[in-house]
Design an enzyme around this catalytic site. Sequence first.
Site, PDB file in Angstrom:
ATOM      1  N   SER A  30       8.181  36.636   1.974  1.00  0.00           N
ATOM      2  CA  SER A  30       9.481  36.816   2.632  1.00  0.00           C
ATOM      3  C   SER A  30       9.873  38.283   2.702  1.00  0.00           C
ATOM      4  O   SER A  30      10.979  38.615   3.120  1.00  0.00           O
ATOM      5  CB  SER A  30      10.564  36.032   1.879  1.00  0.00           C
ATOM      6  OG  SER A  30      10.682  36.518   0.543  1.00  0.00           O
ATOM      7  N   ASN A  39      14.787  32.551  -9.204  1.00  0.00           N
ATOM      8  CA  ASN A  39      15.745  31.641  -8.573  1.00  0.00           C
ATOM      9  C   ASN A  39      17.174  32.152  -8.683  1.00  0.00           C
ATOM     10  O   ASN A  39      17.916  32.197  -7.696  1.00  0.00           O
ATOM     11  CB  ASN A  39      15.649  30.249  -9.213  1.00  0.00           C
ATOM     12  CG  ASN A  39      14.332  29.564  -8.915  1.00  0.00           C
ATOM     13  OD1 ASN A  39      13.498  30.093  -8.185  1.00  0.00           O
ATOM     14  ND2 ASN A  39      14.128  28.387  -9.489  1.00  0.00           N
ATOM     15  N   THR A  48      46.145  27.095  33.182  1.00  0.00           N
ATOM     16  CA  THR A  48      45.612  25.900  32.542  1.00  0.00           C
ATOM     17  C   THR A  48      44.678  25.259  33.555  1.00  0.00           C
ATOM     18  O   THR A  48      44.944  25.278  34.770  1.00  0.00           O
ATOM     19  CB  THR A  48      46.712  24.890  32.150  1.00  0.00           C
ATOM     20  OG1 THR A  48      47.408  24.460  33.332  1.00  0.00           O
ATOM     21  CG2 THR A  48      47.710  25.508  31.180  1.00  0.00           C
ATOM     22  N   HIS A  49      43.551  24.731  33.079  1.00  0.00           N
ATOM     23  CA  HIS A  49      42.520  24.160  33.962  1.00  0.00           C
ATOM     24  C   HIS A  49      42.018  25.201  34.974  1.00  0.00           C
ATOM     25  O   HIS A  49      41.553  24.845  36.060  1.00  0.00           O
ATOM     26  CB  HIS A  49      43.040  22.926  34.706  1.00  0.00           C
ATOM     27  CG  HIS A  49      43.671  21.903  33.823  1.00  0.00           C
ATOM     28  ND1 HIS A  49      42.951  20.986  33.093  1.00  0.00           N
ATOM     29  CD2 HIS A  49      44.988  21.668  33.518  1.00  0.00           C
ATOM     30  CE1 HIS A  49      43.771  20.224  32.394  1.00  0.00           C
ATOM     31  NE2 HIS A  49      45.013  20.620  32.622  1.00  0.00           N
ATOM     32  N   SER A  81      22.108  46.230  40.288  1.00  0.00           N
ATOM     33  CA  SER A  81      21.046  45.323  40.724  1.00  0.00           C
ATOM     34  C   SER A  81      19.860  46.132  41.224  1.00  0.00           C
ATOM     35  O   SER A  81      20.028  47.220  41.787  1.00  0.00           O
ATOM     36  CB  SER A  81      21.569  44.420  41.846  1.00  0.00           C
ATOM     37  OG  SER A  81      20.502  43.786  42.508  1.00  0.00           O
ATOM     38  N   LYS A 140      26.206  45.865  43.757  1.00  0.00           N
ATOM     39  CA  LYS A 140      26.511  45.091  42.554  1.00  0.00           C
ATOM     40  C   LYS A 140      26.920  45.974  41.373  1.00  0.00           C
ATOM     41  O   LYS A 140      26.377  47.047  41.154  1.00  0.00           O
ATOM     42  CB  LYS A 140      25.287  44.259  42.125  1.00  0.00           C
ATOM     43  CG  LYS A 140      24.862  43.179  43.106  1.00  0.00           C
ATOM     44  CD  LYS A 140      25.859  42.047  43.182  1.00  0.00           C
ATOM     45  CE  LYS A 140      25.919  41.235  41.924  1.00  0.00           C
ATOM     46  NZ  LYS A 140      24.647  40.576  41.584  1.00  0.00           N
ATOM     47  N   GLU A 142      28.082  39.155  29.490  1.00  0.00           N
ATOM     48  CA  GLU A 142      27.147  38.036  29.648  1.00  0.00           C
ATOM     49  C   GLU A 142      26.204  37.927  28.454  1.00  0.00           C
ATOM     50  O   GLU A 142      25.896  36.820  27.990  1.00  0.00           O
ATOM     51  CB  GLU A 142      26.359  38.211  30.946  1.00  0.00           C
ATOM     52  CG  GLU A 142      27.217  38.015  32.184  1.00  0.00           C
ATOM     53  CD  GLU A 142      26.487  38.317  33.481  1.00  0.00           C
ATOM     54  OE1 GLU A 142      27.079  38.105  34.535  1.00  0.00           O
ATOM     55  OE2 GLU A 142      25.320  38.781  33.429  1.00  0.00           O
ATOM     56  N   TYR A 176      16.224  24.394  -7.119  1.00  0.00           N
ATOM     57  CA  TYR A 176      15.671  25.282  -6.100  1.00  0.00           C
ATOM     58  C   TYR A 176      14.464  24.631  -5.437  1.00  0.00           C
ATOM     59  O   TYR A 176      13.644  23.971  -6.080  1.00  0.00           O
ATOM     60  CB  TYR A 176      15.268  26.628  -6.710  1.00  0.00           C
ATOM     61  CG  TYR A 176      14.726  27.590  -5.668  1.00  0.00           C
ATOM     62  CD1 TYR A 176      15.596  28.334  -4.879  1.00  0.00           C
ATOM     63  CD2 TYR A 176      13.364  27.712  -5.450  1.00  0.00           C
ATOM     64  CE1 TYR A 176      15.117  29.188  -3.898  1.00  0.00           C
ATOM     65  CE2 TYR A 176      12.873  28.568  -4.479  1.00  0.00           C
ATOM     66  CZ  TYR A 176      13.740  29.300  -3.706  1.00  0.00           C
ATOM     67  OH  TYR A 176      13.263  30.141  -2.730  1.00  0.00           O
ATOM     68  N   GLN A 178      14.051  29.537   1.070  1.00  0.00           N
ATOM     69  CA  GLN A 178      13.663  30.865   1.558  1.00  0.00           C
ATOM     70  C   GLN A 178      14.055  31.028   3.017  1.00  0.00           C
ATOM     71  O   GLN A 178      14.263  32.142   3.494  1.00  0.00           O
ATOM     72  CB  GLN A 178      12.150  31.049   1.395  1.00  0.00           C
ATOM     73  CG  GLN A 178      11.638  32.406   1.851  1.00  0.00           C
ATOM     74  CD  GLN A 178      10.193  32.617   1.455  1.00  0.00           C
ATOM     75  OE1 GLN A 178       9.876  32.747   0.277  1.00  0.00           O
ATOM     76  NE2 GLN A 178       9.308  32.633   2.437  1.00  0.00           N
ATOM     77  N   LYS A 222      17.583  32.979   4.707  1.00  0.00           N
ATOM     78  CA  LYS A 222      17.894  34.388   4.949  1.00  0.00           C
ATOM     79  C   LYS A 222      17.770  34.802   6.406  1.00  0.00           C
ATOM     80  O   LYS A 222      18.651  35.482   6.944  1.00  0.00           O
ATOM     81  CB  LYS A 222      17.014  35.270   4.063  1.00  0.00           C
ATOM     82  CG  LYS A 222      17.311  35.081   2.591  1.00  0.00           C
ATOM     83  CD  LYS A 222      16.290  35.739   1.715  1.00  0.00           C
ATOM     84  CE  LYS A 222      16.385  35.189   0.309  1.00  0.00           C
ATOM     85  NZ  LYS A 222      16.046  33.757   0.237  1.00  0.00           N
TER      86      LYS A 222
END
Length: 460
Positions: free
Chosen positions: A22, A109, A154-155, A276, A282, A289, A316, A321, A324
């Site tokens: 790890s 551990n 709203t909506h 673009s 653009k 995004e 454990y 492991q 993480k």
Amino acid sequence: MALWAGRFSKEINEDVNAFNSSLSFDCRMYKQDIRGSLAHAKMLMKQKIIDEQAYNEIYKGLNDILHEIEEGKLLFDPNAEDIHMFIEAELTKRYPVSGKKLHTGRSRNDQVALDLRLYVHDEIKELQSLLKDMVLTLTKISSQHLETIMPGYTHLQRAQPITFAHHLMAYASMFLRDMDRLKDIDKRVNVSPLGSGALATTTYPLDRHFVAEELGMNDIMYNSLDGVSDRDYAIECANALALIMMHLSRFSEEIILWCSWEFKFIELDDAFATGSSIMPQKKNPDIAELVRGKSARVIGDVSTLLTMMKGLPLAYNKDMQEDKENLFDAIDQVKLCLPVFTEMLDTMNVNKEKMREAAARGFINATDCADYLTKKGLAFRDAYKITGQLVAYCIENNETLESLSLDTYKKFHNMFEEDVYNAVALETCLNSRQVVGGPSSKVEKENIERIEKKVSDYHD
């Protein structure tokens, strides 16, 4: 040879070693591992489990290792199983006798459980700082737009008039909750499992409270099985991070809409947009995004952690492991998104005229028109129906409630008088809402001041 190899008659298979290792991701916890080991060694000396010479050599060796890692003089050994074994092996190379005494009274551990808690605690402080910057940026922008009228939706339909400040402060409230949530989680993060051993503590007379105090932790864990196997705090933290990303994603969606030609409420600074490869006109809101996309990734990290833990018996298990990489990824993504998003907001241009125009054409003062009749004694449902008829008339005749003649108003009900124009004016609609939590300039200014004070007084 691995430090735990006494039980085995042959070296571990190379592919298995790579599979088992790890170090590639837990190496980031080197500071926390060394901090924990220094506190453990100090306690061992205090309890006379090791002598002062051994402690001094361990202390010097660990601090030397820390400085050499940070200066780039000591590189992580790719063959090491994990950061804990790497540091212990390096210490033992330098001080063969004392180095081997460091692990007295502890297991990997409880060691890894401590390291992860220390790491999450440190990261929470950084996340708090980034969230604080975001909230203060939002209050700063909002203070400049207390009179900038826009439609509330709203909506995704224009509903009632609000200000741009009121809209932004909704997100400030969300991020303030995120700060509070992380602070609350940290109470459960910042407790010490060290001394739990592999699962059943140890026969050595450890002073667990001393170690916790040395590390600035609030308390110790009082059940050794829970001490080594608990990952609730990791899941809680990842879940809080997913909520931050969900808030950022919602905000991103609105930024993307507001940037479009259909809205044109804002324009992002050129430094926070892209073009673009084929369409020269653009200007794409790629930052928003990407943040929206990364929210799915962090939500997935929470799901992975929950699924990984759901079938594990005490105590454990090696499955743990896998805690993480997903937790680290969630932390990394939020730390990547918050500062760039904050800067993007701080540099955007706001088109007040477009917002005002959208508010004017959306009949968002219809509720206030109905309230006008209600205040004159008409039942609200009757007032609601009459106003609905007025809106239908306006749409059919390309009018607005502000442009209708008084004669036309009176055709719908004789309660309408000259004061209706003041009642349906957007500024009146907005600033008449003096209820706490509302969008009026006065109320919003007080809210901004309240949040700024709360954030300024905030202690990580």
